[in-house]
Design a protein around this motif. Structure first.
Motif, PDB file in Angstrom:
ATOM      1  N   SER A  17       0.829  -1.198   0.000  1.00 37.19           N
ATOM      2  CA  SER A  17       0.000   0.000   0.000  1.00 37.19           C
ATOM      3  C   SER A  17       0.865   1.251   0.000  1.00 37.19           C
ATOM      4  O   SER A  17       0.523   2.264  -0.612  1.00 37.19           O
ATOM      5  CB  SER A  17      -0.916   0.002   1.238  1.00 37.19           C
ATOM      6  OG  SER A  17      -1.862  -1.028   1.160  1.00 37.19           O
ATOM      7  N   THR A  37     -11.343  -8.568  -0.440  1.00 36.99           N
ATOM      8  CA  THR A  37     -10.982  -7.340   0.261  1.00 36.99           C
ATOM      9  C   THR A  37      -9.514  -7.325   0.659  1.00 36.99           C
ATOM     10  O   THR A  37      -8.814  -6.319   0.484  1.00 36.99           O
ATOM     11  CB  THR A  37     -11.860  -7.148   1.507  1.00 36.99           C
ATOM     12  OG1 THR A  37     -13.243  -7.104   1.110  1.00 36.99           O
ATOM     13  CG2 THR A  37     -11.522  -5.854   2.232  1.00 36.99           C
ATOM     14  N   GLU A  38      -9.007  -8.434   1.187  1.00 29.41           N
ATOM     15  CA  GLU A  38      -7.606  -8.436   1.612  1.00 29.41           C
ATOM     16  C   GLU A  38      -6.663  -8.277   0.417  1.00 29.41           C
ATOM     17  O   GLU A  38      -5.607  -7.661   0.540  1.00 29.41           O
ATOM     18  CB  GLU A  38      -7.288  -9.711   2.392  1.00 29.41           C
ATOM     19  CG  GLU A  38      -7.248 -10.971   1.555  1.00 29.41           C
ATOM     20  CD  GLU A  38      -6.810 -12.187   2.360  1.00 29.41           C
ATOM     21  OE1 GLU A  38      -6.817 -12.130   3.607  1.00 29.41           O
ATOM     22  OE2 GLU A  38      -6.464 -13.204   1.729  1.00 29.41           O
ATOM     23  N   LEU A  41      -6.584  -4.596  -0.516  1.00 28.30           N
ATOM     24  CA  LEU A  41      -5.735  -3.874   0.433  1.00 28.30           C
ATOM     25  C   LEU A  41      -4.265  -4.129   0.142  1.00 28.30           C
ATOM     26  O   LEU A  41      -3.442  -3.208   0.175  1.00 28.30           O
ATOM     27  CB  LEU A  41      -6.073  -4.302   1.864  1.00 28.30           C
ATOM     28  CG  LEU A  41      -7.479  -3.962   2.363  1.00 28.30           C
ATOM     29  CD1 LEU A  41      -7.681  -4.495   3.772  1.00 28.30           C
ATOM     30  CD2 LEU A  41      -7.724  -2.462   2.326  1.00 28.30           C
ATOM     31  N   GLU A  46      -6.944   0.587  -0.938  1.00 32.45           N
ATOM     32  CA  GLU A  46      -7.828   0.927   0.180  1.00 32.45           C
ATOM     33  C   GLU A  46      -8.547   2.257  -0.036  1.00 32.45           C
ATOM     34  O   GLU A  46      -9.725   2.407   0.321  1.00 32.45           O
ATOM     35  CB  GLU A  46      -7.037   0.980   1.487  1.00 32.45           C
ATOM     36  CG  GLU A  46      -7.902   1.324   2.690  1.00 32.45           C
ATOM     37  CD  GLU A  46      -7.154   1.187   4.011  1.00 32.45           C
ATOM     38  OE1 GLU A  46      -7.764   1.475   5.057  1.00 32.45           O
ATOM     39  OE2 GLU A  46      -5.972   0.799   3.986  1.00 32.45           O
ATOM     40  N   GLN A  47      -7.858   3.233  -0.645  1.00 31.96           N
ATOM     41  CA  GLN A  47      -8.467   4.551  -0.796  1.00 31.96           C
ATOM     42  C   GLN A  47      -9.663   4.535  -1.736  1.00 31.96           C
ATOM     43  O   GLN A  47     -10.465   5.481  -1.731  1.00 31.96           O
ATOM     44  CB  GLN A  47      -7.430   5.579  -1.279  1.00 31.96           C
ATOM     45  CG  GLN A  47      -6.833   5.279  -2.648  1.00 31.96           C
ATOM     46  CD  GLN A  47      -5.572   4.449  -2.578  1.00 31.96           C
ATOM     47  OE1 GLN A  47      -5.472   3.534  -1.761  1.00 31.96           O
ATOM     48  NE2 GLN A  47      -4.616   4.767  -3.426  1.00 31.96           N
ATOM     49  N   THR A  52     -17.510  -2.707   2.216  1.00 35.58           N
ATOM     50  CA  THR A  52     -17.247  -4.133   2.108  1.00 35.58           C
ATOM     51  C   THR A  52     -18.462  -4.869   2.671  1.00 35.58           C
ATOM     52  O   THR A  52     -19.401  -4.248   3.177  1.00 35.58           O
ATOM     53  CB  THR A  52     -15.991  -4.543   2.898  1.00 35.58           C
ATOM     54  OG1 THR A  52     -16.228  -4.311   4.304  1.00 35.58           O
ATOM     55  CG2 THR A  52     -14.780  -3.754   2.454  1.00 35.58           C
ATOM     56  N   GLU A  58     -11.558  -6.388   7.657  1.00 33.72           N
ATOM     57  CA  GLU A  58     -10.834  -5.143   7.413  1.00 33.72           C
ATOM     58  C   GLU A  58     -11.298  -4.549   6.078  1.00 33.72           C
ATOM     59  O   GLU A  58     -11.832  -5.258   5.229  1.00 33.72           O
ATOM     60  CB  GLU A  58      -9.313  -5.409   7.361  1.00 33.72           C
ATOM     61  CG  GLU A  58      -8.711  -5.851   8.682  1.00 33.72           C
ATOM     62  CD  GLU A  58      -8.621  -7.366   8.756  1.00 33.72           C
ATOM     63  OE1 GLU A  58      -8.733  -8.029   7.703  1.00 33.72           O
ATOM     64  OE2 GLU A  58      -8.458  -7.879   9.860  1.00 33.72           O
ATOM     65  N   PRO A  59     -11.054  -3.223   5.913  1.00 33.50           N
ATOM     66  CA  PRO A  59     -10.558  -2.260   6.904  1.00 33.50           C
ATOM     67  C   PRO A  59     -11.670  -1.797   7.842  1.00 33.50           C
ATOM     68  O   PRO A  59     -12.842  -1.777   7.464  1.00 33.50           O
ATOM     69  CB  PRO A  59     -10.054  -1.105   6.034  1.00 33.50           C
ATOM     70  CG  PRO A  59     -10.938  -1.149   4.829  1.00 33.50           C
ATOM     71  CD  PRO A  59     -11.204  -2.595   4.570  1.00 33.50           C
TER      72      PRO A  59
END
Length: 281
Positions: A17, A37-38, A41, A46-47, A52, A58-59
């Motif tokens: 990241s 999702t992971e 990331l 992430e931005q 989710t 996460e996040p």
């Protein structure tokens, strides 16, 4: 070795990241499933995440849009996404069709419990995020860690490892050979005694005793409660008549690691299983 493997994966997302360039401008992504999702990331996206599903731990602080198999279009559309992405486990199809009619791109990624499929999903997500370099770096890191895991697995005695899915009030099920759970056992150097079965099948008391597993892995919706072997033995008394039960070689597996094919989290779990097999060898 096990600690280095886990640490590498825990730091991987942060490292990528920080190093990867910005994702495709203006993308607003709803990510469905913890495996998807992971990976987003880890690829530095992430931005661009606006939400989710509830199975993605996460996040933190990102809105949740419901359960990955029972999504509702209204809640998702209220976030004005440009892309909804997840595995072929997400649905229902009627919701996905409604999203498409609202001009939201829906990317459904095929899943399989293999490293090749994991790499394919990384390629897909890296393309969607506009960062093929981050995808290449992530695949290289996974290949290196997989080699480390394979070396450990070869040193292990091939113990019989049964993977049980437990839900209170429902029959106990055992993982067949085409499941992510079984793939974790194989990657760790264990032997699934019911590899000839497909998917999860109910297993009887007699069958469990006949299998005589050396190690038992369990998971379920509330998998944390099974971290105590006695809690598992209380729910599945037949295990007391097996080597695993007698030695209390019973361990809980993070349920998030079983969703959406192989993932970074599931590879961490495979490494942990390899350590448990080593201890029991």
């Amino acid at each position: 070795m096990g600690r280095r493997f886990a640490l590498a994966f825990s730091l991987l997302g942060c490292a990528l990241s920080l190093s990867s360039p910005s994702v495709m401008a203006g993308e607003r992504i709803v990510s469905i499933g913890p495996a998807t999702t992971e990976l987003i990331l880890a690829l530095g996206g992430e931005q661009s995440l606006v939400a989710t599903d509830v199975s993605s731990p996460e996040p933190r602080g990102v809105p949740k849009v419901g359960y990955h198999r029972a999504l509702a279009a209204e809640g998702i559309l209220s976030l004005s996404p440009t892309l909804v992405v997840g595995s072929d486990e997400m649905g229902p199809n009627s919701t996905l069709d409604q999203l498409r009619r609202a001009n939201v791109k829906v990317e459904v990624m095929a899943t399989a419990p293999t490293l090749a499929n994991l790499n394919e999903r990384i390629d897909t997500l890296a393309h969607l995020l506009g960062d093929q370099t981050a995808g290449s770096k992530l695949k290289e890191e996974i290949a290196a860690q997989s080699d480390t895991l394979a070396a450990q697995a070869k040193q292990n005695k091939p113990l019989k490892v049964a993977f049980l899915l437990l839900h209170k009030g429902q029959p106990t099920s055992i993982a067949g050979g085409n499941t992510t759970a079984s793939a974790l056992v194989t990657l760790a150097g264990g032997v699934n005694p019911v590899a000839g079965l497909h998917d999860y099948k109910p297993v009887s008391t007699e069958s469990l005793i006949e299998l005589q597993p050396d190690l038992v892995l369990v998971s379920g919706r509330d998998w944390q409660q099974y971290q105590d072997p006695d809690a598992v033995l209380s729910q599945v008394p037949a295990l007391s008549a097996t080597p695993a039960g007698k030695n209390k070689a019973i361990h809980a597996i993070d349920g998030h690691a079983l969703q959406g094919g192989l993932s970074l989290r599931s590879l961490q779990q495979a490494n942990q299983i390899a350590q448990w097999i080593k201890q029991g060898s």
